[in-house]
Design a protein around this motif. Structure first.
Motif: not given
Ligand code: MN
Ligand code: UDP
Ligand code: GLC
Length: 351
Positions: A124, A126, A234, A240
Protein backbone atom coordinates in the motif's frame (compact mmCIF):
# COMPACT_ATOMS: atom_id res chain seq x y z
CA UNK A 1 45.05 10.29 -13.55
CA UNK A 2 42.04 8.70 -11.81
CA UNK A 3 42.88 5.96 -9.39
CA UNK A 4 41.39 2.54 -10.01
CA UNK A 5 38.87 1.51 -7.35
CA UNK A 6 40.25 -1.27 -5.12
CA UNK A 7 39.54 -4.84 -6.21
CA UNK A 8 37.05 -5.52 -3.40
CA UNK A 9 35.03 -2.37 -4.28
CA UNK A 10 35.00 -3.47 -7.93
CA UNK A 11 33.68 -6.89 -7.08
CA UNK A 12 31.05 -5.28 -4.88
CA UNK A 13 29.85 -3.09 -7.77
CA UNK A 14 29.89 -6.11 -10.09
CA UNK A 15 27.97 -8.17 -7.58
CA UNK A 16 25.31 -5.45 -7.29
CA UNK A 17 24.99 -5.24 -11.06
CA UNK A 18 24.60 -9.01 -11.32
CA UNK A 19 21.98 -8.99 -8.58
CA UNK A 20 20.01 -6.27 -10.40
CA UNK A 21 20.14 -8.29 -13.61
CA UNK A 22 19.09 -11.43 -11.86
CA UNK A 23 16.11 -9.71 -10.29
CA UNK A 24 14.93 -7.68 -13.27
CA UNK A 25 11.82 -9.80 -13.34
CA UNK A 26 10.74 -9.09 -9.76
CA UNK A 27 9.28 -5.86 -8.43
CA UNK A 28 7.76 -4.05 -5.51
CA UNK A 29 4.45 -2.59 -6.69
CA UNK A 30 2.27 0.15 -5.21
CA UNK A 31 -0.78 2.17 -6.23
CA UNK A 32 -1.74 5.86 -6.18
CA UNK A 33 -4.97 7.13 -7.74
CA UNK A 34 -4.40 10.73 -6.60
CA UNK A 35 -1.65 13.15 -5.56
CA UNK A 36 -2.04 12.48 -1.84
CA UNK A 37 -1.49 8.75 -2.16
CA UNK A 38 1.32 9.58 -4.63
CA UNK A 39 3.12 11.31 -1.74
CA UNK A 40 2.88 8.03 0.18
CA UNK A 41 4.13 6.07 -2.85
CA UNK A 42 7.15 8.40 -3.10
CA UNK A 43 8.10 7.85 0.55
CA UNK A 44 7.62 4.09 0.18
CA UNK A 45 9.79 4.02 -2.98
CA UNK A 46 12.51 6.06 -1.29
CA UNK A 47 12.42 3.88 1.81
CA UNK A 48 12.90 0.76 -0.36
CA UNK A 49 15.83 2.40 -2.15
CA UNK A 50 17.39 3.60 1.09
CA UNK A 51 17.36 0.02 2.28
CA UNK A 52 19.04 -1.08 -0.95
CA UNK A 53 16.44 -3.28 -2.50
CA UNK A 54 17.72 -5.33 -5.42
CA UNK A 55 14.25 -5.44 -7.02
CA UNK A 56 12.52 -3.09 -9.47
CA UNK A 57 10.02 -0.49 -8.27
CA UNK A 58 6.66 -0.11 -10.04
CA UNK A 59 3.73 2.19 -9.35
CA UNK A 60 0.22 2.01 -10.79
CA UNK A 61 -1.35 5.45 -11.12
CA UNK A 62 -4.81 6.74 -11.98
CA UNK A 63 -5.53 9.56 -14.46
CA UNK A 64 -6.02 12.07 -11.60
CA UNK A 65 -2.37 12.08 -10.58
CA UNK A 66 -1.07 15.49 -11.69
CA UNK A 67 1.90 16.08 -14.03
CA UNK A 68 4.46 17.31 -11.43
CA UNK A 69 3.64 14.31 -9.24
CA UNK A 70 3.99 11.92 -12.18
CA UNK A 71 7.39 13.45 -12.99
CA UNK A 72 8.65 12.78 -9.46
CA UNK A 73 7.23 9.25 -9.50
CA UNK A 74 9.20 8.66 -12.72
CA UNK A 75 12.38 9.69 -10.91
CA UNK A 76 11.84 7.25 -8.06
CA UNK A 77 10.18 4.27 -9.75
CA UNK A 78 11.51 2.13 -12.61
CA UNK A 79 7.99 1.89 -14.00
CA UNK A 80 4.97 4.20 -13.74
CA UNK A 81 1.92 2.59 -15.28
CA UNK A 82 -1.34 4.41 -15.94
CA UNK A 83 -4.37 2.19 -15.24
CA UNK A 84 -8.17 2.59 -15.25
CA UNK A 85 -9.61 3.25 -11.84
CA UNK A 86 -11.85 0.37 -10.73
CA UNK A 87 -14.41 1.36 -8.11
CA UNK A 88 -16.68 -1.06 -6.28
CA UNK A 89 -19.22 1.74 -5.67
CA UNK A 90 -20.32 -0.42 -2.72
CA UNK A 91 -21.30 2.37 -0.35
CA UNK A 92 -23.13 0.03 2.04
CA UNK A 93 -20.09 -2.07 3.01
CA UNK A 94 -17.69 0.85 2.83
CA UNK A 95 -19.88 2.81 5.22
CA UNK A 96 -19.64 -0.14 7.64
CA UNK A 97 -15.86 0.39 7.63
CA UNK A 98 -16.36 4.19 7.88
CA UNK A 99 -14.21 4.49 4.72
CA UNK A 100 -16.43 5.59 1.79
CA UNK A 101 -13.23 6.43 -0.13
CA UNK A 102 -11.98 2.84 -0.41
CA UNK A 103 -14.08 1.63 -3.38
CA UNK A 104 -11.20 2.62 -5.67
CA UNK A 105 -8.86 0.16 -3.96
CA UNK A 106 -10.20 -2.43 -6.45
CA UNK A 107 -7.75 -0.71 -8.82
CA UNK A 108 -5.10 -2.70 -6.94
CA UNK A 109 -6.21 -5.80 -8.85
CA UNK A 110 -4.45 -4.39 -11.95
CA UNK A 111 -1.19 -5.48 -10.33
CA UNK A 112 -1.85 -9.00 -11.63
CA UNK A 113 -1.52 -7.65 -15.19
CA UNK A 114 2.19 -6.80 -14.70
CA UNK A 115 3.10 -10.05 -16.41
CA UNK A 116 6.62 -8.92 -17.42
CA UNK A 117 7.50 -9.73 -13.79
CA UNK A 118 7.47 -13.31 -12.54
CA UNK A 119 6.88 -12.38 -8.91
CA UNK A 120 5.97 -9.17 -7.08
CA UNK A 121 5.32 -7.77 -3.63
CA UNK A 122 2.41 -5.34 -3.46
CA UNK A 123 2.65 -2.63 -0.80
CA UNK A 124 0.00 0.00 0.00
CA UNK A 125 1.08 3.61 -0.58
CA UNK A 126 0.62 4.20 3.17
CA UNK A 127 3.38 1.75 4.08
CA UNK A 128 7.08 2.40 4.62
CA UNK A 129 9.92 -0.10 5.01
CA UNK A 130 12.18 0.15 8.04
CA UNK A 131 14.74 -2.36 6.74
CA UNK A 132 15.50 -4.38 3.60
CA UNK A 133 12.61 -6.81 3.01
CA UNK A 134 13.80 -8.51 -0.21
CA UNK A 135 13.46 -11.87 1.53
CA UNK A 136 9.70 -11.54 0.91
CA UNK A 137 10.40 -12.73 -2.65
CA UNK A 138 11.24 -16.19 -1.23
CA UNK A 139 7.51 -16.56 -0.45
CA UNK A 140 4.78 -17.77 -2.77
CA UNK A 141 1.43 -16.32 -3.86
CA UNK A 142 -0.56 -15.43 -1.84
CA UNK A 143 1.52 -14.60 1.22
CA UNK A 144 0.36 -11.86 3.56
CA UNK A 145 0.19 -10.93 7.24
CA UNK A 146 -2.94 -11.23 9.40
CA UNK A 147 -5.33 -8.29 9.54
CA UNK A 148 -5.27 -6.75 13.04
CA UNK A 149 -9.07 -6.42 13.05
CA UNK A 150 -9.83 -10.04 12.02
CA UNK A 151 -6.68 -12.17 12.04
CA UNK A 152 -8.28 -15.04 10.04
CA UNK A 153 -8.28 -12.56 7.14
CA UNK A 154 -5.04 -11.33 5.68
CA UNK A 155 -4.40 -7.62 5.38
CA UNK A 156 -4.02 -6.62 1.74
CA UNK A 157 -1.61 -3.75 2.48
CA UNK A 158 1.40 -6.06 1.89
CA UNK A 159 1.25 -9.28 -0.12
CA UNK A 160 3.36 -11.51 -2.38
CA UNK A 161 1.79 -12.45 -5.73
CA UNK A 162 2.52 -13.79 -9.20
CA UNK A 163 1.28 -11.59 -12.05
CA UNK A 164 -0.94 -13.58 -14.42
CA UNK A 165 -3.66 -12.51 -16.83
CA UNK A 166 -5.52 -15.69 -16.01
CA UNK A 167 -5.62 -14.84 -12.29
CA UNK A 168 -6.56 -11.22 -13.11
CA UNK A 169 -9.55 -12.37 -15.18
CA UNK A 170 -10.61 -14.83 -12.49
CA UNK A 171 -10.43 -12.03 -9.91
CA UNK A 172 -12.61 -9.78 -12.06
CA UNK A 173 -15.09 -12.61 -12.53
CA UNK A 174 -15.06 -13.17 -8.76
CA UNK A 175 -15.83 -9.45 -8.25
CA UNK A 176 -18.82 -9.49 -10.54
CA UNK A 177 -20.20 -12.79 -9.19
CA UNK A 178 -19.60 -12.31 -5.45
CA UNK A 179 -18.69 -8.66 -4.84
CA UNK A 180 -16.42 -7.65 -1.98
CA UNK A 181 -17.55 -8.18 1.59
CA UNK A 182 -15.80 -4.97 2.68
CA UNK A 183 -16.33 -3.01 -0.51
CA UNK A 184 -12.55 -2.88 -1.15
CA UNK A 185 -9.82 -5.14 -2.51
CA UNK A 186 -9.21 -6.87 0.82
CA UNK A 187 -12.73 -8.35 0.79
CA UNK A 188 -12.24 -9.66 -2.76
CA UNK A 189 -8.78 -11.06 -2.15
CA UNK A 190 -9.79 -12.84 1.06
CA UNK A 191 -12.80 -14.31 -0.72
CA UNK A 192 -10.68 -15.45 -3.66
CA UNK A 193 -7.68 -16.80 -1.71
CA UNK A 194 -10.07 -18.21 0.84
CA UNK A 195 -7.89 -20.97 2.31
CA UNK A 196 -5.14 -18.56 3.42
CA UNK A 197 -6.06 -18.89 7.11
CA UNK A 198 -5.71 -22.67 7.22
CA UNK A 199 -3.85 -24.13 4.24
CA UNK A 200 -0.16 -23.23 4.39
CA UNK A 201 1.60 -21.52 7.26
CA UNK A 202 4.49 -20.44 4.99
CA UNK A 203 2.03 -18.00 3.41
CA UNK A 204 1.48 -16.25 6.74
CA UNK A 205 3.91 -13.36 6.86
CA UNK A 206 4.99 -12.34 10.34
CA UNK A 207 3.04 -9.34 11.56
CA UNK A 208 6.34 -7.38 11.56
CA UNK A 209 6.02 -7.15 7.75
CA UNK A 210 2.76 -5.21 8.08
CA UNK A 211 2.73 -3.57 11.48
CA UNK A 212 -0.32 -1.38 11.52
CA UNK A 213 -0.38 1.50 13.92
CA UNK A 214 -3.83 0.36 15.10
CA UNK A 215 -2.28 -2.71 16.72
CA UNK A 216 0.17 -0.74 18.81
CA UNK A 217 -2.32 0.37 21.43
CA UNK A 218 -4.45 -2.74 21.34
CA UNK A 219 -1.51 -4.81 22.70
CA UNK A 220 1.10 -2.43 24.06
CA UNK A 221 3.21 -5.05 25.91
CA UNK A 222 3.61 -7.02 22.63
CA UNK A 223 4.59 -3.83 20.86
CA UNK A 224 7.11 -3.18 23.62
CA UNK A 225 8.51 -6.70 23.24
CA UNK A 226 8.59 -7.01 19.45
CA UNK A 227 7.99 -3.54 17.94
CA UNK A 228 11.71 -2.82 17.68
CA UNK A 229 11.96 -5.57 15.03
CA UNK A 230 9.26 -4.07 12.78
CA UNK A 231 10.21 -4.22 9.10
CA UNK A 232 7.23 -2.50 7.51
CA UNK A 233 4.96 0.07 9.12
CA UNK A 234 1.44 0.50 7.71
CA UNK A 235 -0.40 3.74 8.47
CA UNK A 236 -3.73 1.95 8.16
CA UNK A 237 -6.86 3.99 8.86
CA UNK A 238 -8.53 7.21 7.87
CA UNK A 239 -5.77 9.61 8.96
CA UNK A 240 -2.63 9.24 6.86
CA UNK A 241 0.82 10.73 7.47
CA UNK A 242 0.11 13.39 4.84
CA UNK A 243 -3.02 14.46 6.77
CA UNK A 244 -0.77 16.09 9.39
CA UNK A 245 1.37 19.20 9.36
CA UNK A 246 5.07 19.07 10.09
CA UNK A 247 7.28 21.73 11.59
CA UNK A 248 10.65 21.34 9.88
CA UNK A 249 12.46 23.58 12.38
CA UNK A 250 11.60 21.57 15.47
CA UNK A 251 10.98 18.33 13.52
CA UNK A 252 7.56 17.78 15.05
CA UNK A 253 4.25 16.65 13.64
CA UNK A 254 1.20 18.88 14.14
CA UNK A 255 -2.47 18.25 13.54
CA UNK A 256 -4.97 15.87 15.08
CA UNK A 257 -2.67 14.85 17.90
CA UNK A 258 -5.20 12.34 19.23
CA UNK A 259 -4.78 10.01 16.24
CA UNK A 260 -1.08 10.72 15.77
CA UNK A 261 -0.56 9.49 19.32
CA UNK A 262 -0.84 5.87 18.16
CA UNK A 263 2.33 5.92 16.08
CA UNK A 264 4.40 9.05 16.74
CA UNK A 265 7.86 7.55 16.22
CA UNK A 266 6.94 6.01 12.86
CA UNK A 267 5.07 9.13 11.80
CA UNK A 268 8.16 11.22 12.44
CA UNK A 269 10.25 8.83 10.34
CA UNK A 270 7.75 9.18 7.47
CA UNK A 271 7.84 12.97 7.71
CA UNK A 272 11.60 13.08 7.95
CA UNK A 273 11.91 11.22 4.63
CA UNK A 274 9.10 13.18 3.01
CA UNK A 275 10.40 16.61 4.02
CA UNK A 276 14.11 15.95 3.40
CA UNK A 277 13.90 13.96 0.15
CA UNK A 278 10.49 14.15 -1.51
CA UNK A 279 9.52 17.79 -0.92
CA UNK A 280 12.68 19.12 -2.64
CA UNK A 281 11.92 16.89 -5.65
CA UNK A 282 8.32 18.15 -5.81
CA UNK A 283 9.34 21.77 -5.37
CA UNK A 284 11.91 21.41 -8.15
CA UNK A 285 9.23 20.04 -10.49
CA UNK A 286 6.96 22.90 -9.65
CA UNK A 287 9.75 25.47 -10.02
CA UNK A 288 8.53 27.05 -6.79
CA UNK A 289 10.31 26.74 -3.47
CA UNK A 290 7.11 27.63 -1.60
CA UNK A 291 4.95 25.16 -3.51
CA UNK A 292 4.72 22.99 -0.45
CA UNK A 293 4.47 25.58 2.28
CA UNK A 294 0.86 24.55 2.95
CA UNK A 295 2.00 21.07 3.84
CA UNK A 296 5.30 21.52 5.57
CA UNK A 297 5.23 24.11 8.31
CA UNK A 298 8.62 25.76 8.41
CA UNK A 299 7.42 28.87 10.16
CA UNK A 300 7.73 28.20 13.87
CA UNK A 301 5.16 30.88 14.76
CA UNK A 302 2.46 29.20 12.69
CA UNK A 303 3.34 25.72 13.94
CA UNK A 304 3.35 26.61 17.60
CA UNK A 305 0.20 28.72 17.63
CA UNK A 306 -1.87 25.53 17.43
CA UNK A 307 -0.44 24.36 20.72
CA UNK A 308 -1.10 27.54 22.69
CA UNK A 309 -4.23 26.26 24.37
CA UNK A 310 -4.59 27.23 28.00
CA UNK A 311 -6.27 24.90 30.43
CA UNK A 312 -6.95 25.31 34.16
CA UNK A 313 -4.64 23.75 36.76
CA UNK A 314 -6.17 20.50 38.05
CA UNK A 315 -4.82 18.06 40.68
CA UNK A 316 -2.79 15.28 38.98
CA UNK A 317 -4.65 12.01 38.28
CA UNK A 318 -3.44 8.66 39.58
CA UNK A 319 -2.13 6.30 36.95
CA UNK A 320 -5.23 4.06 37.38
CA UNK A 321 -7.53 7.09 36.83
CA UNK A 322 -5.54 8.04 33.74
CA UNK A 323 -5.82 4.51 32.38
CA UNK A 324 -9.59 4.52 32.93
CA UNK A 325 -9.96 7.87 31.19
CA UNK A 326 -7.79 6.70 28.32
CA UNK A 327 -9.95 3.61 27.90
CA UNK A 328 -13.08 5.78 27.86
CA UNK A 329 -11.52 7.87 25.09
CA UNK A 330 -10.85 10.82 27.42
CA UNK A 331 -7.08 11.05 27.21
CA UNK A 332 -5.41 14.26 28.35
CA UNK A 333 -3.92 15.05 24.97
CA UNK A 334 -2.55 18.42 25.96
CA UNK A 335 -1.07 17.22 29.25
CA UNK A 336 0.19 13.88 30.55
CA UNK A 337 -1.00 12.00 27.45
CA UNK A 338 0.40 14.57 25.07
CA UNK A 339 1.83 13.58 21.74
CA UNK A 340 5.34 14.38 22.98
CA UNK A 341 5.00 12.28 26.16
CA UNK A 342 3.63 9.27 24.29
CA UNK A 343 6.31 9.65 21.70
CA UNK A 344 9.03 9.61 24.38
CA UNK A 345 7.51 6.49 25.91
CA UNK A 346 7.28 4.60 22.60
CA UNK A 347 10.79 5.70 21.63
CA UNK A 348 12.11 4.37 24.90
CA UNK A 349 10.37 1.01 24.21
CA UNK A 350 11.88 0.85 20.75
CA UNK A 351 15.45 1.55 21.96
MN1 MN B 1 -3.18 1.04 3.73
N1 UDP C 1 -5.57 4.07 -2.70
C1 UDP C 1 -5.46 5.05 -3.68
N2 UDP C 1 -6.39 6.05 -3.72
C2 UDP C 1 -7.40 6.14 -2.83
C3 UDP C 1 -7.51 5.17 -1.82
C4 UDP C 1 -6.57 4.15 -1.79
O1 UDP C 1 -4.54 5.00 -4.49
O2 UDP C 1 -8.21 7.10 -2.93
C5 UDP C 1 -4.60 2.95 -2.69
C6 UDP C 1 -3.31 3.27 -1.94
O3 UDP C 1 -2.25 2.50 -2.45
C7 UDP C 1 -3.66 2.82 -0.55
C8 UDP C 1 -4.44 1.54 -0.84
O4 UDP C 1 -5.19 1.84 -2.04
O5 UDP C 1 -2.55 2.64 0.28
C9 UDP C 1 -5.40 1.09 0.25
O6 UDP C 1 -6.09 2.20 0.82
P1 UDP C 1 -5.73 2.70 2.29
O7 UDP C 1 -4.27 2.51 2.53
O8 UDP C 1 -6.28 4.08 2.46
O9 UDP C 1 -6.56 1.67 3.16
P2 UDP C 1 -6.25 1.24 4.69
O10 UDP C 1 -4.93 0.54 4.66
O11 UDP C 1 -6.21 2.51 5.50
O12 UDP C 1 -7.40 0.37 5.03
C1 GLC D 1 -7.69 -2.79 4.36
C2 GLC D 1 -6.29 -2.76 3.80
C3 GLC D 1 -6.22 -2.00 2.53
C4 GLC D 1 -7.41 -2.29 1.66
C5 GLC D 1 -8.70 -1.94 2.36
C6 GLC D 1 -9.95 -2.15 1.52
O1 GLC D 1 -7.87 -2.24 5.59
O2 GLC D 1 -5.34 -2.26 4.70
O3 GLC D 1 -5.01 -2.33 1.91
O4 GLC D 1 -7.28 -1.57 0.46
O5 GLC D 1 -8.80 -2.70 3.53
O6 GLC D 1 -10.27 -3.48 1.28
Amino acid sequence: MRRKPPRSAMSHVLQNLLLKRRYNDQAFVTLATNDNYAKGAMVLGKSLQNHKTSRKLAVLIGPHVSEPFRAVLHKIFDEVRLVDVLDSGDTANLTLMKRPDLGVTLTKLHCWTLTHYSKCVFMDADTMVLSNVDELFDREELSAAPDPGWPDCFNSGVFVFRPSNETYNKLLRYCSEHGSFDGGDQGILNGFFNNWATADISKHLPFLYNLSSIAIYSYLPAFKQYGGNAKVVHFLGKTKPWSYMYDTRVKQVKGNIQEAATHPGFLLRWWDLFSRVVVPMLSEQHGDRHFFSGCVVDDLEVGMSQLHVSHPELPPLSSEERKQRWEQGQADYLGMDSFENIQKKLDSFLK
